[in-house]
Every structure is written in C-alpha cells, then in structure tokens.
Design an enzyme around this catalytic site. Structure first.
Site, PDB file in Angstrom:
ATOM      1  N   HIS A 158       0.839  -1.201   0.000  1.00 32.06           N
ATOM      2  CA  HIS A 158       0.000   0.000   0.000  1.00 32.06           C
ATOM      3  C   HIS A 158       0.874   1.252   0.000  1.00 32.06           C
ATOM      4  CE1 HIS A 158      -3.197  -2.807   1.175  1.00 32.06           C
ATOM      5  NE2 HIS A 158      -4.029  -1.905   0.690  1.00 32.06           N
ATOM      6  N   LYS A 162      -0.633   5.045   4.453  1.00 29.36           N
ATOM      7  CA  LYS A 162      -1.561   4.153   5.166  1.00 29.36           C
ATOM      8  C   LYS A 162      -1.135   3.991   6.622  1.00 29.36           C
ATOM      9  CE  LYS A 162      -3.925  -0.319   4.760  1.00 29.36           C
ATOM     10  NZ  LYS A 162      -5.226   0.251   5.127  1.00 29.36           N
TER      11      LYS A 162
HETATM   12  N1  LIG Z   1     -12.987  -1.133   2.525  1.00 31.08           N
HETATM   13  C1  LIG Z   1     -12.334  -0.646   1.447  1.00 31.08           C
HETATM   14  O1  LIG Z   1     -12.597  -1.045   0.293  1.00 31.08           O
HETATM   15  C2  LIG Z   1     -11.272   0.379   1.632  1.00 31.08           C
HETATM   16  C3  LIG Z   1     -10.999   0.859   2.889  1.00 31.08           C
HETATM   17  N2  LIG Z   1     -10.106   1.859   3.045  1.00 31.08           N
HETATM   18  C4  LIG Z   1      -9.965   2.364   4.401  1.00 31.08           C
HETATM   19  O2  LIG Z   1     -10.618   3.618   4.467  1.00 31.08           O
HETATM   20  C5  LIG Z   1      -9.993   4.410   5.471  1.00 31.08           C
HETATM   21  C6  LIG Z   1      -9.657   5.780   4.909  1.00 31.08           C
HETATM   22  O3  LIG Z   1      -8.635   5.664   3.939  1.00 31.08           O
HETATM   23  P1  LIG Z   1      -8.049   6.964   3.218  1.00 31.08           P
HETATM   24  O4  LIG Z   1      -9.145   7.709   2.547  1.00 31.08           O
HETATM   25  O5  LIG Z   1      -6.881   6.529   2.424  1.00 31.08           O
HETATM   26  O6  LIG Z   1      -7.539   7.793   4.488  1.00 31.08           O
HETATM   27  P2  LIG Z   1      -7.397   9.384   4.639  1.00 31.08           P
HETATM   28  O7  LIG Z   1      -6.556   9.599   5.857  1.00 31.08           O
HETATM   29  O8  LIG Z   1      -6.995  10.002   3.351  1.00 31.08           O
HETATM   30  O9  LIG Z   1      -8.889   9.864   4.932  1.00 31.08           O
HETATM   31  C7  LIG Z   1      -9.539   9.699   6.148  1.00 31.08           C
HETATM   32  C8  LIG Z   1     -10.404  10.920   6.381  1.00 31.08           C
HETATM   33  O10 LIG Z   1     -11.190  10.682   7.551  1.00 31.08           O
HETATM   34  C9  LIG Z   1     -11.077  11.841   8.363  1.00 31.08           C
HETATM   35  N3  LIG Z   1     -11.341  11.581   9.762  1.00 31.08           N
HETATM   36  C10 LIG Z   1     -10.466  11.306  10.770  1.00 31.08           C
HETATM   37  N4  LIG Z   1     -11.117  11.188  11.932  1.00 31.08           N
HETATM   38  C11 LIG Z   1     -12.435  11.404  11.657  1.00 31.08           C
HETATM   39  C12 LIG Z   1     -13.611  11.445  12.461  1.00 31.08           C
HETATM   40  N5  LIG Z   1     -13.553  11.227  13.774  1.00 31.08           N
HETATM   41  N6  LIG Z   1     -14.794  11.693  11.853  1.00 31.08           N
HETATM   42  C13 LIG Z   1     -14.862  11.911  10.519  1.00 31.08           C
HETATM   43  N7  LIG Z   1     -13.780  11.927   9.709  1.00 31.08           N
HETATM   44  C14 LIG Z   1     -12.580  11.641  10.278  1.00 31.08           C
HETATM   45  C15 LIG Z   1      -9.667  12.333   8.120  1.00 31.08           C
HETATM   46  O11 LIG Z   1      -9.565  13.675   8.533  1.00 31.08           O
HETATM   47  P3  LIG Z   1      -8.153  14.231   9.117  1.00 31.08           P
HETATM   48  O12 LIG Z   1      -7.163  14.014   8.022  1.00 31.08           O
HETATM   49  O13 LIG Z   1      -8.469  15.671   9.411  1.00 31.08           O
HETATM   50  O14 LIG Z   1      -7.852  13.398  10.331  1.00 31.08           O
HETATM   51  C16 LIG Z   1      -9.567  12.182   6.619  1.00 31.08           C
HETATM   52  O15 LIG Z   1     -10.136  13.266   5.928  1.00 31.08           O
HETATM   53  C17 LIG Z   1      -8.790   3.612   5.953  1.00 31.08           C
HETATM   54  O16 LIG Z   1      -9.148   2.898   7.121  1.00 31.08           O
HETATM   55  C18 LIG Z   1      -8.547   2.632   4.825  1.00 31.08           C
HETATM   56  O17 LIG Z   1      -7.879   1.478   5.214  1.00 31.08           O
HETATM   57  C19 LIG Z   1      -9.451   2.429   2.008  1.00 31.08           C
HETATM   58  C20 LIG Z   1      -9.665   1.989   0.740  1.00 31.08           C
HETATM   59  C21 LIG Z   1     -10.582   0.899   0.449  1.00 31.08           C
HETATM   60  O1  LIG Z   2      -5.799   2.151   3.029  1.00 31.07           O
HETATM   61  C1  LIG Z   2      -6.006   1.737   1.858  1.00 31.07           C
HETATM   62  O2  LIG Z   2      -5.622   2.359   0.868  1.00 31.07           O
HETATM   63  C2  LIG Z   2      -6.740   0.470   1.694  1.00 31.07           C
HETATM   64  N1  LIG Z   2      -7.203  -0.090   2.758  1.00 31.07           N
HETATM   65  C3  LIG Z   2      -8.011  -1.263   2.813  1.00 31.07           C
HETATM   66  C4  LIG Z   2      -7.383  -2.311   3.698  1.00 31.07           C
HETATM   67  O3  LIG Z   2      -6.762  -1.975   4.718  1.00 31.07           O
HETATM   68  O4  LIG Z   2      -7.545  -3.499   3.420  1.00 31.07           O
HETATM   69  C5  LIG Z   2      -8.439  -1.758   1.461  1.00 31.07           C
HETATM   70  C6  LIG Z   2      -7.511  -1.470   0.332  1.00 31.07           C
HETATM   71  O5  LIG Z   2      -6.516  -2.430   0.308  1.00 31.07           O
HETATM   72  C7  LIG Z   2      -6.971  -0.056   0.331  1.00 31.07           C
END
Ligand SMILES: NC(=O)C1=CN([C@@H]2O[C@H](COP(=O)(O)OP(=O)(O)OC[C@H]3O[C@@H](n4cnc5c(N)ncnc54)[C@H](OP(=O)(O)O)[C@@H]3O)[C@@H](O)[C@H]2O)C=CC1
Ligand SMILES: O=C(O)C1=N[C@H](C(=O)O)C[C@H](O)C1
Length: 267
Positions: A158, A162
């Site tokens: 990743h 992350k």
């Molecule tokens: N299930 C799936 O298919 C996938 C899951 N994911 C997961 O999604 C999550 C987010 O990934 P990603 O977008 O890369 O991460 P980012 O850090 O880019 O985005 C997370 C966002 O959530 C915000 N945030 C933090 N705390 C809170 C809160 N208490 N309430 C609301 N918003 C909050 C952050 O704000 P701030 O930066 O101000 O803290 C930021 O804007 C991760 O856990 C990742 O593993 C990702 C891709 C695919």
């Molecule tokens: O943080 C990410 O980017 C992703 N997170 C998810 C995970 O932890 O499995 C899904 C995907 O791999 C992307």
C-alpha cells in the site's frame, strides 16, 4: 430526480472520501446529501466538490450529521466510524463501513448497529478483491490435506500514507485461510532467528511504498511448487464503485448485517 438515493460520506476530505464525493455526483441514481469529516479538519465549511477537485456541488463539509440521508458511506478512521455508526443506528440510516484498523472491541461496537439498521462492514469493497476471497477459500480448501504441507503467507502493498498494518484485507484473507486450513498462529514479519517455519503459521508482510492503491498476494508454498494468487488495484475508484453498489443494496434491506458477496452477487 425525487427518487434519487441520498448518500452521506464520512471522511469526505480524505483520499477515498473525495473519490466517493465525485462518483456519487456522477451517478444519476444518487445524490450527495451530506459530507462529514473530523472536527479538526481544515476542510470544514468548504464545498465537498471543491475539496474533491470536481467543482462546487452545493454540500459543505461538516463535522456532524444534520442533513437527511438514506445511506452513509464511511471511509474515515476508527474514531470516525464509531461516531457515525452510533448516529446511523439511532436514526436507522443504512451504513457502508469501509474503515479498517479497528480493534476487536471497536468492530463489535460497529457490528451492533446492525440490530437497528442495515450494515455492511467490509475491509475491501472491490469486485476483484471479493472474487479473490472466494478463489483463496477454494485454494485453501483444496490444499489443506496436501501431503507435503502448505505454507501460506500474505503479502500486501500500500501507499506510504496508510496508517494501519497489515491491511484489513490481508487480515481477512488470513481469516479465510485459517477457517479452511486450521492455522492457529498469525506471524507478522520475521527477523533474528525465529527458527524453522511451523505449518501452523500464516505469515503477513506489509510493504508501504509510494502511491500504491493496494495489492494483495497470497502465497501457497509447497515442496517443489508454489501458487501465488495476486489481485492489484489500479485506482481507488475500484473500491468506490463497490461502496456505491453497497449503498444501493442496503437501501432496499431490513436492519441486519450484509456482505459484499451479497452485494456483488458472489454467493
Ligand atoms: N474497505 C475498502 O474497500 C477500503 C478501505 N479503506 C480504508 O478507508 C480508510 C480511509 O482511507 P483513506 O481515505 O486513504 O484515508 P485518509 O486519511 O486520506 O482519509 C480519512 C479521512 O477521515 C477523516 N477523519 C479522521 N477522523 C475522523 C472522524 N472522527 N470523523 C470523521 N472523519 C474523520 C480524516 O480527517 P483528518 O485528516 O483531518 O484526520 C480524513 O479526511 C482507511 O481505514 C482505509 O484502510 C481504504 C480503501 C478501500
Ligand atoms: O488504506 C487503503 O488504501 C486500503 N485499505 C483497505 C485495507 O486496509 O484493506 C483496502 C484497500 O486495500 C486499500
């Protein structure tokens, strides 16, 4: 346009949340109803579309859900998912929960929302990854009695930003493999002199480089031959399309826990 599904996005200013905002606005069956982010986010008060680079969409990023929505999509952080799950449970709003890195206690708390509202909690929303889960289960099932023994290792790659490791998806692959093959030890990396590998281990290896949006390889290693099963994401939109399909699916469901295999027709 009155029958459009009103979608809220939690984590709207994040890498995933921004793409959810863009693709919700491009889908004629969906309408962006709310965009949430953390109370400390510099994006609060800004237009969610402007933040996502798609131009104004008329929805400001807020820290609390005040607008009406039919379904919430959450790609945030564990604290963000816990807050939104509570609100969704209270107001019976369907929840697509995609955030990873939850503790077992946090996971149980999120799951309890399914008592009052439709819920999907899945570490990966992509079609290819969910199909790969089926293929890995089949491979594990077929290989479990292999006479030479089979060593299974999970490698994930990743982006450098992350925060959780190994990925939620890697851990879920490990659960599937252990269900089929019975391994009891989950080993995270190796160093020093750990000794000869035991057949009861599943090894996990988390690489963090550049802007990689997600790759998983499951290695089934035997005496004389190896199978590597690999799935690679090219863009974050692969996860978003799955999340949008999940939102539409949940809108037609009663309270309860549903899976991405249900959504994607993989069962
Ligand atoms: N299930 C799936 O298919 C996938 C899951 N994911 C997961 O999604 C999550 C987010 O990934 P990603 O977008 O890369 O991460 P980012 O850090 O880019 O985005 C997370 C966002 O959530 C915000 N945030 C933090 N705390 C809170 C809160 N208490 N309430 C609301 N918003 C909050 C952050 O704000 P701030 O930066 O101000 O803290 C930021 O804007 C991760 O856990 C990742 O593993 C990702 C891709 C695919
Ligand atoms: O943080 C990410 O980017 C992703 N997170 C998810 C995970 O932890 O499995 C899904 C995907 O791999 C992307």
């Amino acid at each position: 346009m009155g029958d459009q599904l009103l979608v809220g996005v939690n984590g709207a200013a994040g890498r995933m949340g921004q793409r959810v905002v863009v693709l919700v606005c491009q889908d004629p069956d969906l309408k962006l109803g709310s965009a949430l982010d953390s109370e400390n986010s510099p994006a609060l008060g800004k237009d969610a579309g402007e933040v996502a680079g798609t131009g104004s969409v008329g929805v400001e990023i807020q820290s609390e859900l005040t607008d009406r929505v039919d379904v919430m999509i959450d790609f945030s952080m564990p604290s963000g998912l816990l807050s939104v799950a509570k609100v969704c449970a209270e107001r019976q709003i369907g929840l697509v929960a995609a955030t990873t890195g939850l503790t077992p206690e946090q996971r149980d708390e999120v799951l309890s929302a399914s008592q009052t509202t439709p819920l999907i909690l899945a570490p990966n929303m992509s079609l290819a990854v969910n199909l790969m889960m089926k293929l890995v289960r089949e491979a594990a099932h077929s290989l479990k009695n292999s006479p030479s023994g089979v060593d299974v290792e999970v490698i994930e790659r990743h982006h450098r930003f992350k925060e959780d490791a190994p990925s939620g998806t890697a851990l879920h692959f490990g659960e599937i493999i252990a269900e089929e093959m019975g391994q009891t030890d989950h080993v995270h990396g190796r160093q020093g002199r750990p000794g000869a590998r035991s057949i009861s281990e599943i090894g996990y290896h988390a690489l963090r480089t550049g802007d990689n949006v997600g790759e998983h390889t499951i290695v089934f290693g035997m005496m004389g031959e190896t199978i590597d099963l690999t799935v690679r994401g090219h863009t974050r939109d692969s996860y978003v399309y799955g999340a949008l399909a999940a939102a539409k699916y949940l809108a037609a469901q009663r309270p309860g826990l549903y899976s991405m295999a249900d959504v994607l027709g993989l069962n």
